[in-house]
Write an enzyme that holds these catalytic residues in place. Structure first.
Site, PDB file in Angstrom:
ATOM      1  N   LYS A 278      -4.401   4.277  14.886  1.00  0.00           N
ATOM      2  CA  LYS A 278      -5.706   3.757  14.487  1.00  0.00           C
ATOM      3  C   LYS A 278      -6.144   2.609  15.402  1.00  0.00           C
ATOM      4  CE  LYS A 278      -7.803   2.183  10.093  1.00  0.00           C
ATOM      5  NZ  LYS A 278      -7.475   1.957   8.664  1.00  0.00           N
TER       6      LYS A 278
ATOM      7  N   SER B  79     -10.577   3.993   5.548  1.00  0.00           N
ATOM      8  CA  SER B  79     -11.000   3.623   6.886  1.00  0.00           C
ATOM      9  C   SER B  79     -10.222   4.309   8.001  1.00  0.00           C
ATOM     10  CB  SER B  79     -10.866   2.105   7.051  1.00  0.00           C
ATOM     11  OG  SER B  79      -9.506   1.714   6.938  1.00  0.00           O
TER      12      SER B  79
ATOM     13  N   SER C 275      -7.300   3.439   2.284  1.00  0.00           N
ATOM     14  CA  SER C 275      -7.774   3.836   3.613  1.00  0.00           C
ATOM     15  C   SER C 275      -6.942   4.909   4.292  1.00  0.00           C
ATOM     16  CB  SER C 275      -7.871   2.613   4.528  1.00  0.00           C
ATOM     17  OG  SER C 275      -8.971   1.824   4.169  1.00  0.00           O
TER      18      SER C 275
END
Length: 420
Positions: free
Chosen positions: A35, A110, A134
């Site tokens: 990420k 996210s 997330s």
């Protein structure tokens, strides 16, 4: 961002090692993604924000370093909303990330970019972070596996504070087996994180997979969510398949309320203001307005009210501890809806309906207020609108292997799932 040269160089090195008769690590040659919130040496790392400039870290985060030391090859960085703040992966810097099942819908957030990379077959697993769902939200919306491990099972080393207690690294993966491979490598204590646990991870225990004789509590709504009818249909079919493999599943009443989500949001705003509030002065003009609003809310939060959130958390834990006296885990939907439109936002999912139910999006943030409980999302099937639905498995504190083992058994039970 694709790491073309670096990944190819690592792949050639891995091939040469095998040709030379060297034994590779357990993840030798396995591609994975990380990420954009997570620093990796030599790679542009933006946190989805223009405020980060063109930061290129000089050191790779421990979680990623462990995967690489086991032989895995980092092939790219994946999108996140600014500072990982939202359930929708879109940011001022990179725009919107699209759901592979329907490009007009969000993949969730996210860790949305990581979920898309896994769902489209680019990588077998990807790293994500979970502060309010997330990892699990995009796992549900993209039809993959996502785990929020117990607090401290994977050292959390990317925040300014090592005392934060809602934040977790976790895998997004094609299968439970792939998630176990991630955990087997990434978990374990480190003095880099004072709250990391002195526990080893047993992959053999996690792979056990039997549901025979297991007892599950099931709640469709935790007592207060408005769950989309398409989601409810998939969930009830999934529960019947789980019973079909010898498990007991009892629907249990829960008395939680919207206060759970509201107090988590209070904590989240203080998180944002504490760690990113200093960026407002110079960069507010090109930050996501929702991020700015959250930071401003956090900056004026009352310290006593913030501390009193622990009273709610204590009550929630006592409810779960009582439940675990009888049951091995709690089952519930991961999200109350299927993937929303790209044009929506979290603000569209904070209403109390006339019947008193909460029109929320995710059913994940409650279990960030109970961070010691591992929470797993796995695909339950497809709703009538053709979109994936996630089933959430919440286990006893620090029982990550047990939750993954239960997930492996449920994965078998649901393996025949197609369109519901």
């Amino acid at each position: 961002m694709i790491r073309d040269e670096e990944a190819l160089a690592s792949a050639r090195s891995a091939d040469q090692a095998i040709a030379n008769g060297k034994t590779g690590g357990p993840l030798h040659g396995v591609p994975f993604a990380a990420k954009d919130l997570t620093p990796t040496k030599g790679d542009l790392t933006t946190l989805g924000s223009w405020t980060s400039g063109d930061w290129v870290p000089e050191e790779t985060t421990l979680c990623i370093r462990r995967l690489e030391e086991a032989g895995a090859i980092l092939i790219g960085k994946t999108t996140t909303p600014e500072f990982a703040y939202a359930s929708f992966t879109k940011s001022p810097r990179w725009g919107a990330t699209r759901n592979p099942w329907d490009p007009e819908r969000t993949p969730g957030g996210s860790s949305g970019g990581s979920a898309v990379a896994v769902a489209t077959g680019v990588v077998p697993f990807a790293e994500g972070t979970d502060m309010g769902g997330s990892v699990r939200i995009p796992a549900a919306f993209c039809g993959v596996v996502g785990l929020k491990p117990s607090l401290g099972r994977i050292p959390m080393t990317i925040l300014p504070s090592v005392f934060d207690n809602i934040s977790h690294f976790g895998p997004l993966a094609r299968t439970i087996g792939d998630a176990i491979a991630f955990m087997d490598t990434a978990s374990g204590p480190s003095d880099d994180d004072i709250m990391s646990l002195p526990l080893s991870f047993s992959a053999d225990t996690a792979r056990a997979g039997s549901l025979e004789g297991k007892r599950f509590a099931f709640s469709m709504d935790l007592g207060y969510y408005q769950v989309q009818s398409e989601v409810e249909v998939v969930m009830r079919k999934a529960i019947e398949k789980i019973r079909g493999l010898g498990a007991v599943v009892d629907e249990v009443p829960m008395q939680w309320t919207r206060a759970v989500n509201d107090r988590w949001f209070d904590v989240w705003c203080v998180f944002m203001s504490s760690f990113f509030g200093d960026r407002l002065t110079q960069h507010e003009h090109h930050m996501d307005p929702a991020v700015v609003s959250m930071i401003e809310r956090g900056l004026v939060a009352n310290a006593t009210d913030y501390k009193r959130v622990e009273l709610l958390r204590t009550s929630m834990w006592r409810d779960m501890a009582k439940l675990f006296e009888t049951y091995d885990a709690l089952l519930c939907p991961t999200c109350a809806t299927t993937a929303p439109s790209l044009n929506e936002s979290d603000d569209d999912y904070v209403a109390t309906l006339p019947d008193g139910n909460f029109a929320g999006l995710d059913i994940t943030c409650p279990f960030n207020l109970l961070p010691q409980l591992p929470a797993l999302s796995l695909p339950a099937g497809l709703a009538s609108n053709g979109l994936p639905v996630g089933l959430q498995v919440v286990g006893r504190r620090f029982a990550d292997e047990q939750v993954l083992s239960l997930g492996a058994g449920i994965e078998v039970a649901l393996s025949s799932n197609g369109k519901q």
